[in-house]
Design a protein around this motif. Structure first.
Motif, PDB file in Angstrom:
ATOM      1  N   PHE B 260     132.263  45.891  25.049  1.00  0.00           N
ATOM      2  CA  PHE B 260     130.988  45.181  24.946  1.00  0.00           C
ATOM      3  C   PHE B 260     129.843  46.154  24.687  1.00  0.00           C
ATOM      4  CE2 PHE B 260     127.187  43.953  27.420  1.00  0.00           C
ATOM      5  CZ  PHE B 260     126.771  42.875  26.674  1.00  0.00           C
ATOM      6  N   PHE B 261     129.788  47.231  25.471  1.00  0.00           N
ATOM      7  CA  PHE B 261     128.692  48.185  25.291  1.00  0.00           C
ATOM      8  C   PHE B 261     128.833  48.958  23.977  1.00  0.00           C
ATOM      9  CE2 PHE B 261     128.067  47.523  29.903  1.00  0.00           C
ATOM     10  CZ  PHE B 261     126.739  47.124  29.829  1.00  0.00           C
ATOM     11  N   SER B 262     130.076  49.125  23.508  1.00  0.00           N
ATOM     12  CA  SER B 262     130.266  49.769  22.186  1.00  0.00           C
ATOM     13  C   SER B 262     129.585  48.922  21.124  1.00  0.00           C
ATOM     14  CB  SER B 262     131.749  49.899  21.848  1.00  0.00           C
ATOM     15  OG  SER B 262     132.403  50.622  22.831  1.00  0.00           O
ATOM     16  N   GLY B 263     129.845  47.618  21.168  1.00  0.00           N
ATOM     17  CA  GLY B 263     129.213  46.711  20.206  1.00  0.00           C
ATOM     18  C   GLY B 263     127.702  46.775  20.308  1.00  0.00           C
ATOM     19  N   PHE B 264     127.214  46.850  21.534  1.00  0.00           N
ATOM     20  CA  PHE B 264     125.762  46.898  21.771  1.00  0.00           C
ATOM     21  C   PHE B 264     125.168  48.182  21.200  1.00  0.00           C
ATOM     22  CE2 PHE B 264     122.052  47.832  24.390  1.00  0.00           C
ATOM     23  CZ  PHE B 264     121.382  46.628  24.381  1.00  0.00           C
ATOM     24  N   VAL B 265     125.798  49.309  21.540  1.00  0.00           N
ATOM     25  CA  VAL B 265     125.254  50.614  21.131  1.00  0.00           C
ATOM     26  C   VAL B 265     125.309  50.787  19.612  1.00  0.00           C
ATOM     27  CG1 VAL B 265     125.691  53.113  21.270  1.00  0.00           C
ATOM     28  CG2 VAL B 265     125.706  51.720  23.344  1.00  0.00           C
ATOM     29  N   VAL B 266     126.429  50.387  19.015  1.00  0.00           N
ATOM     30  CA  VAL B 266     126.560  50.514  17.550  1.00  0.00           C
ATOM     31  C   VAL B 266     125.458  49.704  16.863  1.00  0.00           C
ATOM     32  CG1 VAL B 266     128.016  49.859  15.579  1.00  0.00           C
ATOM     33  CG2 VAL B 266     129.025  51.041  17.523  1.00  0.00           C
ATOM     34  N   THR B 267     125.195  48.520  17.377  1.00  0.00           N
ATOM     35  CA  THR B 267     124.151  47.682  16.771  1.00  0.00           C
ATOM     36  C   THR B 267     122.772  48.297  16.969  1.00  0.00           C
ATOM     37  OG1 THR B 267     125.517  45.787  17.333  1.00  0.00           O
ATOM     38  CG2 THR B 267     123.290  45.308  16.640  1.00  0.00           C
ATOM     39  N   VAL B 268     122.537  48.839  18.170  1.00  0.00           N
ATOM     40  CA  VAL B 268     121.246  49.488  18.437  1.00  0.00           C
ATOM     41  C   VAL B 268     121.030  50.644  17.454  1.00  0.00           C
ATOM     42  CG1 VAL B 268     119.995  50.946  20.088  1.00  0.00           C
ATOM     43  CG2 VAL B 268     121.035  48.812  20.845  1.00  0.00           C
ATOM     44  N   PHE B 269     122.062  51.459  17.258  1.00  0.00           N
ATOM     45  CA  PHE B 269     121.940  52.586  16.327  1.00  0.00           C
ATOM     46  C   PHE B 269     121.723  52.086  14.905  1.00  0.00           C
ATOM     47  CE2 PHE B 269     123.712  55.345  19.659  1.00  0.00           C
ATOM     48  CZ  PHE B 269     122.831  56.410  19.526  1.00  0.00           C
ATOM     49  N   PHE B 270     122.443  51.030  14.553  1.00  0.00           N
ATOM     50  CA  PHE B 270     122.297  50.468  13.205  1.00  0.00           C
ATOM     51  C   PHE B 270     120.866  49.961  12.997  1.00  0.00           C
ATOM     52  CE2 PHE B 270     122.349  46.664  10.493  1.00  0.00           C
ATOM     53  CZ  PHE B 270     122.786  47.233   9.309  1.00  0.00           C
ATOM     54  N   LEU B 271     120.343  49.247  13.982  1.00  0.00           N
ATOM     55  CA  LEU B 271     118.995  48.696  13.856  1.00  0.00           C
ATOM     56  C   LEU B 271     117.949  49.815  13.850  1.00  0.00           C
ATOM     57  CD1 LEU B 271     119.225  45.598  16.247  1.00  0.00           C
ATOM     58  CD2 LEU B 271     119.326  45.626  13.772  1.00  0.00           C
ATOM     59  N   ALA B 272     118.166  50.823  14.697  1.00  0.00           N
ATOM     60  CA  ALA B 272     117.243  51.957  14.732  1.00  0.00           C
ATOM     61  C   ALA B 272     117.238  52.670  13.383  1.00  0.00           C
ATOM     62  CB  ALA B 272     117.656  52.916  15.843  1.00  0.00           C
ATOM     63  N   ARG B 273     118.400  52.771  12.789  1.00  0.00           N
ATOM     64  CA  ARG B 273     118.536  53.422  11.479  1.00  0.00           C
ATOM     65  C   ARG B 273     117.775  52.610  10.420  1.00  0.00           C
ATOM     66  NH1 ARG B 273     119.475  58.030   9.084  1.00  0.00           N
ATOM     67  NH2 ARG B 273     120.765  57.965   7.219  1.00  0.00           N
ATOM     68  N   VAL B 274     117.917  51.283  10.504  1.00  0.00           N
ATOM     69  CA  VAL B 274     117.225  50.418   9.549  1.00  0.00           C
ATOM     70  C   VAL B 274     115.710  50.579   9.703  1.00  0.00           C
ATOM     71  CG1 VAL B 274     116.727  47.998   8.982  1.00  0.00           C
ATOM     72  CG2 VAL B 274     119.070  48.735   9.352  1.00  0.00           C
ATOM     73  N   PHE B 275     115.251  50.575  10.962  1.00  0.00           N
ATOM     74  CA  PHE B 275     113.815  50.755  11.229  1.00  0.00           C
ATOM     75  C   PHE B 275     113.326  52.102  10.691  1.00  0.00           C
ATOM     76  CE2 PHE B 275     113.610  47.407  14.550  1.00  0.00           C
ATOM     77  CZ  PHE B 275     112.453  46.827  14.118  1.00  0.00           C
ATOM     78  N   TYR B 276     114.130  53.130  11.026  1.00  0.00           N
ATOM     79  CA  TYR B 276     113.735  54.490  10.655  1.00  0.00           C
ATOM     80  C   TYR B 276     113.647  54.611   9.135  1.00  0.00           C
ATOM     81  CZ  TYR B 276     114.051  59.493   9.876  1.00  0.00           C
ATOM     82  OH  TYR B 276     113.820  60.766   9.425  1.00  0.00           O
ATOM     83  N   LEU B 277     114.671  54.088   8.462  1.00  0.00           N
ATOM     84  CA  LEU B 277     114.704  54.174   7.003  1.00  0.00           C
ATOM     85  C   LEU B 277     113.515  53.441   6.398  1.00  0.00           C
ATOM     86  CD1 LEU B 277     118.361  53.726   5.727  1.00  0.00           C
ATOM     87  CD2 LEU B 277     116.796  55.619   5.287  1.00  0.00           C
ATOM     88  N   ARG B 278     113.241  52.262   6.948  1.00  0.00           N
ATOM     89  CA  ARG B 278     112.163  51.449   6.394  1.00  0.00           C
ATOM     90  C   ARG B 278     110.813  52.173   6.565  1.00  0.00           C
ATOM     91  NH1 ARG B 278     112.429  45.561   8.430  1.00  0.00           N
ATOM     92  NH2 ARG B 278     114.312  45.572   7.181  1.00  0.00           N
ATOM     93  N   ARG B 279     110.635  52.738   7.762  1.00  0.00           N
ATOM     94  CA  ARG B 279     109.381  53.446   8.014  1.00  0.00           C
ATOM     95  C   ARG B 279     109.266  54.679   7.125  1.00  0.00           C
ATOM     96  NH1 ARG B 279     108.233  54.298  14.151  1.00  0.00           N
ATOM     97  NH2 ARG B 279     108.211  52.050  14.000  1.00  0.00           N
ATOM     98  N   ALA B 280     110.378  55.389   6.968  1.00  0.00           N
ATOM     99  CA  ALA B 280     110.372  56.597   6.130  1.00  0.00           C
ATOM    100  C   ALA B 280     110.042  56.232   4.684  1.00  0.00           C
ATOM    101  CB  ALA B 280     111.741  57.267   6.208  1.00  0.00           C
ATOM    102  N   LEU B 281     110.631  55.129   4.219  1.00  0.00           N
ATOM    103  CA  LEU B 281     110.378  54.699   2.834  1.00  0.00           C
ATOM    104  C   LEU B 281     108.907  54.283   2.662  1.00  0.00           C
ATOM    105  CD1 LEU B 281     113.604  52.623   2.097  1.00  0.00           C
ATOM    106  CD2 LEU B 281     112.912  54.740   0.988  1.00  0.00           C
ATOM    107  N   ARG B 282     108.388  53.601   3.706  1.00  0.00           N
ATOM    108  CA  ARG B 282     106.990  53.155   3.613  1.00  0.00           C
ATOM    109  C   ARG B 282     106.046  54.367   3.593  1.00  0.00           C
ATOM    110  NH1 ARG B 282     107.014  49.389   7.546  1.00  0.00           N
ATOM    111  NH2 ARG B 282     106.116  50.737   9.156  1.00  0.00           N
TER     112      ARG B 282
END
Lengths: 315, 288
Positions: B260-282
């Protein structure tokens, strides 16, 4: 604002009834059109999706369908249709306990100061198709089990494999065991691993984005199929709309059709959950509203958006 | 309060969890006995639930002079009804030639079935119980048609509150007094059942061991376990229970939480990556 307060009250009352109602003798039956999870001990109603996969739906073998079991399935289908026709997606926005749980996560995120995850409309639109795939799986799965193509442990395939409400909602009834991996055999390992991964993933995503699971909810798709019959709808008067875009900005589901519609009055789209946040936030008098059988129940106004009581109601 | 009503009470079931004692492997010798065996229940299209039972002998020897009765507890209104031959039943029949008993019910009932026959010149008894989830409309439970016959029998206490009898659960067989019922053994197929015996405050109990074959099948699959006790003066008494796989026995909370926590952590990292990428691109677009 006032509408939001009413909604919060209804949501919490519904949560208490659907999660704890059984403990007080309330039982609304197995055709409730929202995530009233039957895995919760002492629940007050049962999500129709479970019955649809099981004893009042596709879990019935073809041989048994032509008899009492088939009649019972048709009866509960009729009950489900009547409930949806009466209230439409109010079930999603105002009554669903899992919807309220997602709203709690959103409230927590805002309190902690995290911003919401924005998804491009095109991506969101594509993700929305997943709900139809899940709907197909929950129909096909029990049939394949009955035909002995799938192992019997794939029964209730949506609940067991993909529904995040199954492990989460029983926690409110004091039961944590749905977070355990079932090592009984290979199939139970696969099924519970899928359930736990999906739940963990959705929990993070639901925190990051309001009502994230609703985009994937097969029940939302089913309710939308009955949309032409529903009496309660979201209506728009395009001529009264200022085009400010507030409705889109406040929408938890990022529905843009309501804002963009310039001609039609019926703006009820598949991903709209009838939460009414757009109506509560719209200051254009009469531009947006809920109608029941063509009669306006509530409509937008400056007073409503500011949380003021109108003269009529205060008198 | 009848003994079967006691059997249905949760407190009694919970108390049976408090057993103490040491486990012993079942290794008793098997004397021939009569027993109830189930076959696939009949299909009903009117909402009735049914059960088909055969009174047979464990060694295949012929039985004679068979009798039976059954007792119903209506679970809907918790009313107890006794039956004996000739049966006034909702729907059912007994074929003396085939020793087949069919019971159908349009109501949700618990039925306790008793049989008796002569095997190898000695009168023996067989007992079992079945839950029938009848849901038909318009069926009325008839009133008792006589007092319960006085036969040797067990009262069963099952630990836990599970839907079905299952492996890993303790089955306490309390002999009804005044019949000289000896200590029971547990059999499965042609040999002893695998599991452990325990002695607790309510008496001797048996816990069937996990069965890999049963675990590999669906949760609806079951196997019969026969509890057999000798009677004073010859003959014996058996109780048939169909056990399913243990519903909770395979659950591993630690592994589950890790997944359960693996699923949670992987998603958190994925979302953080999406946020980070979006901010970097902006920021890149704004020339920051």
């Amino acid at each position: 604002m006032l509408l939001k307060v009413y909604r919060l009250i209804v949501q919490h009352l519904s949560f208490i009834i659907l999660i704890y109602g059984g403990r007080f003798g309330v039982q609304l039956g197995p055709a409730v059109p929202c995530f009233a999870c039957p895995y919760v001990n002492g629940c007050g109603g049962q999500c129709y999706l479970m019955g649809l996969q099981g004893y009042i739906g596709f879990g019935i073998s073809l041989a048994d369908f032509w008899g009492f079991e088939g009649l019972r399935a048709l009866f509960y289908l009729a009950v489900f249709i009547i409930l949806v026709v009466l209230l439409g997606k109010i079930w999603c926005g105002w009554i669903c306990p899992f919807g309220l749980f997602q709203d709690w996560l959103t409230y927590l995120r805002r309190k902690l100061g995290f911003s919401s995850l924005k998804i491009e409309p095109e991506t969101l639109h594509k993700l929305g198709y997943v709900k139809y795939i899940l709907l197909g799986w929950l129909i096909l799965g029990p049939i394949l089990v009955d035909l002995k193509v799938l192992h019997p442990d794939f029964y209730l395939p949506f609940c067991q494999m993909f529904c995040p409400a199954k492990p989460i909602l029983p926690v409110f009834g004091g039961e944590f065991r749905h977070f355990a991996l079932d090592t009984t055999n290979l199939v139970t390992r696969i099924v519970t691993t899928s359930s736990l991964l999906v739940t963990g993933g959705f929990l993070a995503a639901m925190f990051a984005r309001p009502r994230f699971f609703c985009t994937f909810c097969p029940l939302l798709a089913m309710i939308h199929f009955l949309e032409p019959l529903t009496l309660l709808k979201l209506k728009k008067e395009p001529l009264l709309c200022h085009g400010c875009g507030t409705c889109q900005r406040v929408c938890n589901m990022d529905v843009e059709e309501v804002c963009l519609e310039k001609e039609k009055k019926d703006v009820q789209v598949v991903d709209c959950i009838n939460c009414g946040d757009c109506i509560a936030s719209c200051s254009a008098k009469g531009a947006l509203g809920f109608s029941f059988a063509g009669k306006t129940l509530v409509s937008s106004s400056r007073e409503l958006s500011l949380g003021l009581k109108t003269k009529k109601t205060s008198a | 309060m009848g003994p079967l009503k006691t059997f249905s009470l949760f407190p009694a079931l919970l108390l049976s969890l408090l057993f103490l004692g040491e486990g012993l492997l079942c290794a008793a010798e098997q004397d021939p006995y009569i027993r109830w065996e189930y076959k696939s229940p009949p299909r009903h299209r009117n909402g009735m639930a049914g059960v088909n039972l055969f009174l047979t002998s464990s060694d295949g020897a012929p039985i004679s002079d068979a009798f039976w009765y059954y007792r119903i507890i209506s679970l809907e209104n918790f009313r107890e009804v006794n039956f004996q031959l000739p049966p006034i039943i909702i729907s059912g029949y007994f074929e003396p030639g085939t020793n087949e008993l069919v019971i159908n019910s349009g109501k949700y009932i618990l039925v306790e079935i008793m049989g008796s026959a002569i095997l190898h010149g000695k009168r023996s008894y067989a007992q079992t119980g079945a839950l029938l989830f009848g849901e038909g409309k318009g069926y009325q439970l008839p009133e008792s048609n006589g007092p319960e016959p006085i036969w040797p029998s067990f009262m069963l206490i099952r630990s836990g509150e599970t839907y079905w009898p299952q492996t890993g659960q303790s089955f306490t067989m309390i002999p009804r007094p005044d019949f000289g019922i000896g200590e029971f053994a547990a059999y499965e197929g042609t040999g002893p059942a695998s599991g452990t015996f325990e002695n607790g405050p309510h008496g001797r109990s048996f816990i069937p061991a996990a069965d890999p074959k049963l675990n590999a099948q669906g949760s609806a699959a079951s196997k019969p376990v026969y509890f057999v006790a000798p009677l004073e003066g010859g003959g014996n008494l058996s109780y048939t229970i169909y056990v399913h796989r243990n519903r909770y026995g395979g659950e591993n909370m630690n592994l589950g939480l890790i997944i359960f926590f693996s699923g949670f952590v992987v998603t958190v990292f994925f979302l953080a990556r999406v946020f980070y990428l979006r901010r970097a691109l902006r920021h890149a677009a704004q020339g920051i």
